[in-house]
Design an enzyme around this catalytic site. Structure first.
Site, PDB file in Angstrom:
ATOM      1  N   SER A 162       0.859  -1.173   0.000  1.00  0.00           N
ATOM      2  CA  SER A 162       0.000   0.000   0.000  1.00  0.00           C
ATOM      3  C   SER A 162       0.899   1.228   0.000  1.00  0.00           C
ATOM      4  O   SER A 162       1.902   1.255  -0.721  1.00  0.00           O
ATOM      5  CB  SER A 162      -0.916  -0.086   1.220  1.00  0.00           C
ATOM      6  OG  SER A 162      -1.822   0.969   1.238  1.00  0.00           O
ATOM      7  N   ASP A 199      -4.486  -4.517   6.130  1.00  0.00           N
ATOM      8  CA  ASP A 199      -4.882  -5.426   5.064  1.00  0.00           C
ATOM      9  C   ASP A 199      -3.661  -6.233   4.638  1.00  0.00           C
ATOM     10  O   ASP A 199      -2.570  -5.685   4.505  1.00  0.00           O
ATOM     11  CB  ASP A 199      -5.433  -4.616   3.878  1.00  0.00           C
ATOM     12  CG  ASP A 199      -5.996  -5.513   2.790  1.00  0.00           C
ATOM     13  OD1 ASP A 199      -6.376  -6.657   3.097  1.00  0.00           O
ATOM     14  OD2 ASP A 199      -6.059  -5.063   1.632  1.00  0.00           O
ATOM     15  N   HIS A 234      -2.888  -1.288  -3.045  1.00  0.00           N
ATOM     16  CA  HIS A 234      -3.904  -0.248  -2.874  1.00  0.00           C
ATOM     17  C   HIS A 234      -3.492   0.964  -3.689  1.00  0.00           C
ATOM     18  O   HIS A 234      -2.316   1.234  -3.859  1.00  0.00           O
ATOM     19  CB  HIS A 234      -4.000   0.177  -1.405  1.00  0.00           C
ATOM     20  CG  HIS A 234      -4.431  -0.930  -0.503  1.00  0.00           C
ATOM     21  ND1 HIS A 234      -4.200  -0.922   0.842  1.00  0.00           N
ATOM     22  CD2 HIS A 234      -5.078  -2.093  -0.763  1.00  0.00           C
ATOM     23  CE1 HIS A 234      -4.692  -2.027   1.380  1.00  0.00           C
ATOM     24  NE2 HIS A 234      -5.222  -2.765   0.433  1.00  0.00           N
TER      25      HIS A 234
END
Lengths: 280, 186
Positions: B11, B131, B38
């Site tokens: 991310s 995540d 992401h």
């Protein structure tokens, strides 16, 4: 994770007590939906299967929870821009345009198209049909009331599609939101205008079992991010259904990352993310 | 061959690391590499192009039900979850975001762990949320090999430290060590 054996058992049970058939659904997303249902209902898979056998309402609820209901206003603006500048102008001289939104969910795609049709002066010619397996979603679509904050991000899409012209950057078109919906920030709602809500005919439709239920062929069929939940075999069957019910030179609009893989691909010509049915 | 696939999750702060890794993987790399990264909500296009600039392997956002091929980089498309199915196929889904993320790194890792079992390598890079931590645990539980980027090197270390909290990872590597490792899989 729910085992594949349990998944098979569940699918067989649903099939034995109803006409719903999930046999040809994509494994991973189906498995994931079932897990979510187990968590939300705090039961295990054996209990779920037993309850489905005896409780019809619960079964209907489970089926609704299996379906995925994501939809956005003007999702993937490029596709809508293509429709606006390259596809819809071809219908200017037609008497009618038959449109089917298959798997319309809560209706944002239907409203996006209605708005676009209206901007193009094609609204009155359009015959708009919209279907989904989930009747709760159809009710939401009919109501045409959406959450303001959640949809705020998609106003950019509206602007891109309706207020800009990628073929002429200097052109800025003034389309006020109030022409199509009322925004109530306090209530966190967007309410679609009555004339938009009145237009479509909504029906429950099961892509696995049902044929075309509208006694008409179509100029444009939308089916976006629906067949990703099905395996290749079922995908091909559904694309064939669409192919048989499109007028020649009609268009099939799929999701941005969906494609036609089987032999039925030969019936279509891909242009800018849309599939045009060949004339022969 | 020991492994069948590599999956990388990241991310905030992972873009440059991924770029460097992709630049180092040679043509004819023997495995498929899945990227679940992401991105900012409105950066929907241009990401593949940006990653492709230095990569020697083809980078693509797959379509649903695409067949998986060795030597290709598969980037989870914006606004879709990406699953690895049995039968060597990718499938996509627009289910609700998980931990505010779509694509969800957890979902990609869980499905890959289920499909590849002990034949995969899972890597978690710099990132600003948790995540991926649970997904990496599933990789480990299924016998796969787990690596996290050294939190000391990460621009944002939330994702890697969360992963290490949940799983006894096999390796904590710097970017260069990750690259060396991936090249030896060759």
């Amino acid at each position: 994770m729910v085992s594949l054996q349990d998944i098979s058992k569940l699918i067989a049970t649903i099939k034995s007590v109803s006409r719903y058939d999930f046999e040809d659904y994509s494994e991973k997303s189906f498995q994931r939906r079932v897990e979510k249902i187990l968590m939300d209902n705090r039961i295990n898979v054996t209990a779920l299967i037993e309850k489905i056998k005896t409780n019809k309402d619960f079964l209907e609820k489970v089926v609704k929870d299996i379906t995925v209901n994501t939809t956005e206003l003007f999702r993937d603006p490029e596709i809508w821009t293509t429709l606006k500048h390259r596809i819809l102008p071809r219908y200017k001289n037609n008497k009618s345009i038959f449109i089917w939104h298959s798997g319309c969910s809560s209706g944002q795609e239907v409203y996006s198209m209605l708005i676009l049709l209206n901007e193009m002066g094609l609204f009155d010619k359009a015959k708009v049909f919209a279907t989904d397996l989930n009747t709760d979603m159809l009710e939401l679509a009919k109501k045409g009331v959406f959450r303001y904050r959640f949809n705020l991000g998609y106003f950019d899409n509206f602007d891109k599609v309706l207020r800009e012209n990628p073929y002429n950057f200097e052109e800025k078109i003034d389309v006020p939101y109030s022409k199509y919906f009322d925004i109530d920030k306090a209530k966190d709602s967007i309410t679609m205008k009555q004339f938009l809500r009145d237009k479509p005919i909504y029906r429950k439709h099961d892509l696995v079992n049902d044929k075309n239920i509208f006694y008409s062929k179509f100029d444009i069929i939308f089916c976006r991010n629906v067949i990703i939940y099905f395996n290749n075999k079922l995908q091909n069957k559904i694309i064939e259904l669409f192919s048989n019910n499109l007028y020649k030179d009609g268009y099939l609009v799929l999701g941005a990352h969906e494609s036609i893989l089987g032999p039925v691909a030969n019936s279509f010509e891909r242009t800018k993310g849309l599939y045009k049915k060949k004339s022969f | 061959m020991l492994y069948k696939a590599v999956m990388i999750g990241g991310s905030a702060g992972s873009f440059q690391v991924v770029t460097k890794i992709l630049a180092s993987l040679p043509k004819n790399y023997p495995l498929p590499v899945f990227l679940c990264l992401h991105r900012l909500k409105h950066v929907r296009s241009g990401f593949v192009e940006a990653l492709s600039i230095k990569a020697q392997l083809p980078v693509e956002e797959p379509n649903d039900k695409d067949h998986i091929k060795a030597g290709k980089i598969y980037l989870a498309p914006a606004n879709y979850h990406m699953y690895i199915e049995l039968g060597n196929k990718i499938s996509l889904s627009t289910e609700e975001p998980i931990n505010h993320s779509r694509p969800s790194i957890d979902l990609s890792f869980i499905s890959a762990a289920y499909t590849y079992k002990n034949k995969m390598v899972g890597i978690i890079l710099s990132g600003a949320n948790k995540d991926g931590a649970y997904g990496l645990k599933k990789v480990k539980d299924s016998g796969g090999l787990t690596i996290v980027q050294d939190p000391k090197e990460c621009q944002v270390k939330t994702m890697t430290t969360a992963s290490m909290k949940l799983t006894q990872v096999d390796h904590v590597f710097s970017t260069n060590q990750i690259i060396d490792f991936l090249l030896k899989l060759n």
